[in-house]
Design a protein around this motif. Structure first.
Motif, PDB file in Angstrom:
ATOM      1  N   VAL A  12       0.793  -1.224  -0.110  1.00  0.00           N
ATOM      2  CA  VAL A  12       0.086   0.020  -0.005  1.00  0.00           C
ATOM      3  C   VAL A  12       0.935   1.166  -0.065  1.00  0.00           C
ATOM      4  CG1 VAL A  12      -0.172   0.070   2.377  1.00  0.00           C
ATOM      5  CG2 VAL A  12      -2.087   0.968   1.164  1.00  0.00           C
ATOM      6  N   LEU A  13       0.404   2.279  -0.552  1.00  0.00           N
ATOM      7  CA  LEU A  13       1.089   3.661  -0.514  1.00  0.00           C
ATOM      8  C   LEU A  13       0.474   4.396   0.478  1.00  0.00           C
ATOM      9  CD1 LEU A  13       1.527   3.949  -4.400  1.00  0.00           C
ATOM     10  CD2 LEU A  13       3.511   3.340  -2.747  1.00  0.00           C
ATOM     11  N   VAL A  14       1.206   5.024   1.343  1.00  0.00           N
ATOM     12  CA  VAL A  14       0.599   5.660   2.383  1.00  0.00           C
ATOM     13  C   VAL A  14       1.403   7.099   2.591  1.00  0.00           C
ATOM     14  CG1 VAL A  14       0.523   3.498   4.183  1.00  0.00           C
ATOM     15  CG2 VAL A  14       2.682   4.808   4.025  1.00  0.00           C
ATOM     16  N   CYS A  15       0.676   8.046   3.174  1.00  0.00           N
ATOM     17  CA  CYS A  15       1.107   9.301   3.313  1.00  0.00           C
ATOM     18  C   CYS A  15       2.540   9.340   4.158  1.00  0.00           C
ATOM     19  CB  CYS A  15       0.244  10.202   4.365  1.00  0.00           C
ATOM     20  SG  CYS A  15       0.619  11.796   4.729  1.00  0.00           S
ATOM     21  N   ARG A  16       3.625   9.964   3.720  1.00  0.00           N
ATOM     22  CA  ARG A  16       4.969  10.089   4.241  1.00  0.00           C
ATOM     23  C   ARG A  16       4.961  10.551   5.573  1.00  0.00           C
ATOM     24  NH1 ARG A  16       8.385  14.580   1.955  1.00  0.00           N
ATOM     25  NH2 ARG A  16       7.117  15.660   3.716  1.00  0.00           N
ATOM     26  N   ASP A  17       4.118  11.371   5.966  1.00  0.00           N
ATOM     27  CA  ASP A  17       3.949  12.169   7.228  1.00  0.00           C
ATOM     28  C   ASP A  17       3.242  11.292   8.300  1.00  0.00           C
ATOM     29  OD1 ASP A  17       5.409  14.008   5.938  1.00  0.00           O
ATOM     30  OD2 ASP A  17       3.833  15.357   5.890  1.00  0.00           O
ATOM     31  N   CYS A  18       2.101  10.859   8.026  1.00  0.00           N
ATOM     32  CA  CYS A  18       1.547  10.119   8.962  1.00  0.00           C
ATOM     33  C   CYS A  18       0.805   8.591   8.787  1.00  0.00           C
ATOM     34  CB  CYS A  18      -0.017  10.943   9.413  1.00  0.00           C
ATOM     35  SG  CYS A  18      -1.364  10.607   8.207  1.00  0.00           S
ATOM     36  N   ALA A  19       1.548   7.969   7.698  1.00  0.00           N
ATOM     37  CA  ALA A  19       1.185   6.544   7.299  1.00  0.00           C
ATOM     38  C   ALA A  19      -0.338   6.129   6.953  1.00  0.00           C
ATOM     39  CB  ALA A  19       1.744   5.659   8.307  1.00  0.00           C
ATOM     40  N   ARG A  20      -0.965   7.232   6.802  1.00  0.00           N
ATOM     41  CA  ARG A  20      -2.716   6.894   6.368  1.00  0.00           C
ATOM     42  C   ARG A  20      -2.516   6.185   5.094  1.00  0.00           C
ATOM     43  NH1 ARG A  20      -7.492   8.416   8.353  1.00  0.00           N
ATOM     44  NH2 ARG A  20      -9.508   8.451   6.804  1.00  0.00           N
ATOM     45  N   PRO A  21      -3.243   4.939   4.817  1.00  0.00           N
ATOM     46  CA  PRO A  21      -3.312   4.363   3.464  1.00  0.00           C
ATOM     47  C   PRO A  21      -3.991   5.567   2.413  1.00  0.00           C
ATOM     48  CG  PRO A  21      -4.048   2.918   5.168  1.00  0.00           C
ATOM     49  CD  PRO A  21      -3.833   4.427   5.877  1.00  0.00           C
ATOM     50  N   ILE A  22      -3.296   5.814   1.402  1.00  0.00           N
ATOM     51  CA  ILE A  22      -3.864   6.469   0.096  1.00  0.00           C
ATOM     52  C   ILE A  22      -4.196   5.717  -0.934  1.00  0.00           C
ATOM     53  CG2 ILE A  22      -3.284   8.324  -1.265  1.00  0.00           C
ATOM     54  CD1 ILE A  22      -3.484   9.121   1.858  1.00  0.00           C
ATOM     55  N   THR A  23      -3.331   4.702  -1.348  1.00  0.00           N
ATOM     56  CA  THR A  23      -3.663   3.924  -2.687  1.00  0.00           C
ATOM     57  C   THR A  23      -2.787   2.839  -2.566  1.00  0.00           C
ATOM     58  OG1 THR A  23      -3.869   4.180  -5.142  1.00  0.00           O
ATOM     59  CG2 THR A  23      -2.017   5.198  -4.052  1.00  0.00           C
ATOM     60  N   ARG A  24      -2.944   2.133  -3.771  1.00  0.00           N
ATOM     61  CA  ARG A  24      -2.083   0.925  -3.968  1.00  0.00           C
ATOM     62  C   ARG A  24      -1.307   0.964  -5.372  1.00  0.00           C
ATOM     63  NH1 ARG A  24      -3.080  -3.388  -0.940  1.00  0.00           N
ATOM     64  NH2 ARG A  24      -4.720  -3.560   0.649  1.00  0.00           N
ATOM     65  N   PRO A  25       0.051   0.369  -5.160  1.00  0.00           N
ATOM     66  CA  PRO A  25       0.497   0.197  -6.577  1.00  0.00           C
ATOM     67  C   PRO A  25      -0.185  -0.161  -7.801  1.00  0.00           C
ATOM     68  CG  PRO A  25       1.898  -0.714  -4.648  1.00  0.00           C
ATOM     69  CD  PRO A  25       0.461  -0.482  -4.249  1.00  0.00           C
ATOM     70  N   GLU A  26      -0.947  -1.210  -7.543  1.00  0.00           N
ATOM     71  CA  GLU A  26      -1.810  -1.474  -8.587  1.00  0.00           C
ATOM     72  C   GLU A  26      -2.961  -0.461  -9.178  1.00  0.00           C
ATOM     73  OE1 GLU A  26      -2.055  -3.169  -5.695  1.00  0.00           O
ATOM     74  OE2 GLU A  26      -0.985  -4.964  -5.845  1.00  0.00           O
TER      75      GLU A  26
END
Length: 159
Positions: free
Chosen positions: A55-69
């Motif tokens: 999963v791709l997460v916010c760099r600052d708070c680690a909230r999930p944002i999207t997936r590589p797919e």
């Protein structure tokens, strides 16, 4: 150590910067769920979309944002480099799907990097960091242009 011979970010209008005028032949061609090389992909959360477990997460708070797919190709590329009217240069990666984002401000057609698409700033819903933009076509379809420097990839199930 000597500084690099070329700047890391060329000034706006430099040769090679992705600022060329668009024509009908280069109008946005969004293929949601396509891999960066144009191969068909799958939607995140679909039966095959979670195979990577990443999963791709916010760099600052680690909230999930999207997936590589969710990477998608727009105007022939997944990643673009653009300059806004004030001279700030951005590297923008295109994603068909994203969540964990909060829109900010209005929706604008002016100065769009993707002709035929309006844009709106999107921030992380967790910490408020600017993560990119939502681009929407006149037909209502769209994609997210996210700032790769503001995202980090991690396991979907962090230990």
């Amino acid at each position: 150590m000597q500084p690099p011979s070329t700047p890391l970010w060329p000034p706006c209008g430099s040769p090679g910067l992705d600022l060329k005028p668009r024509t009908d032949k280069t109008r946005s061609q969004v293929r949601p769920g396509s891999a960066p090389d144009g191969r068909p992909g799958s939607r995140p959360g679909s039966e095959t979309g979670d195979r990577s477990g990443r999963v791709l997460v916010c760099r600052d708070c680690a909230r999930p944002i999207t997936r590589p797919e969710a990477r998608t190709v727009v105007e022939g590329k997944h990643v673009h480099v653009f300059c806004n009217p004030t001279g700030v240069v951005y590297e923008v990666a295109c994603f068909a799907f994203a969540s964990g984002l909060t829109p900010e401000g209005g929706i604008y057609a002016e100065f769009s990097w993707f002709p035929g698409h309006s844009w709106q700033i999107v921030n992380c819903s967790g910490c408020g960091a600017h993560l990119g933009w939502r681009f929407t076509s006149r037909s209502g379809s769209g994609f997210h242009g996210l700032l790769p420097a503001m995202l980090r990839e991690q396991s979907a199930d962090p230990q």
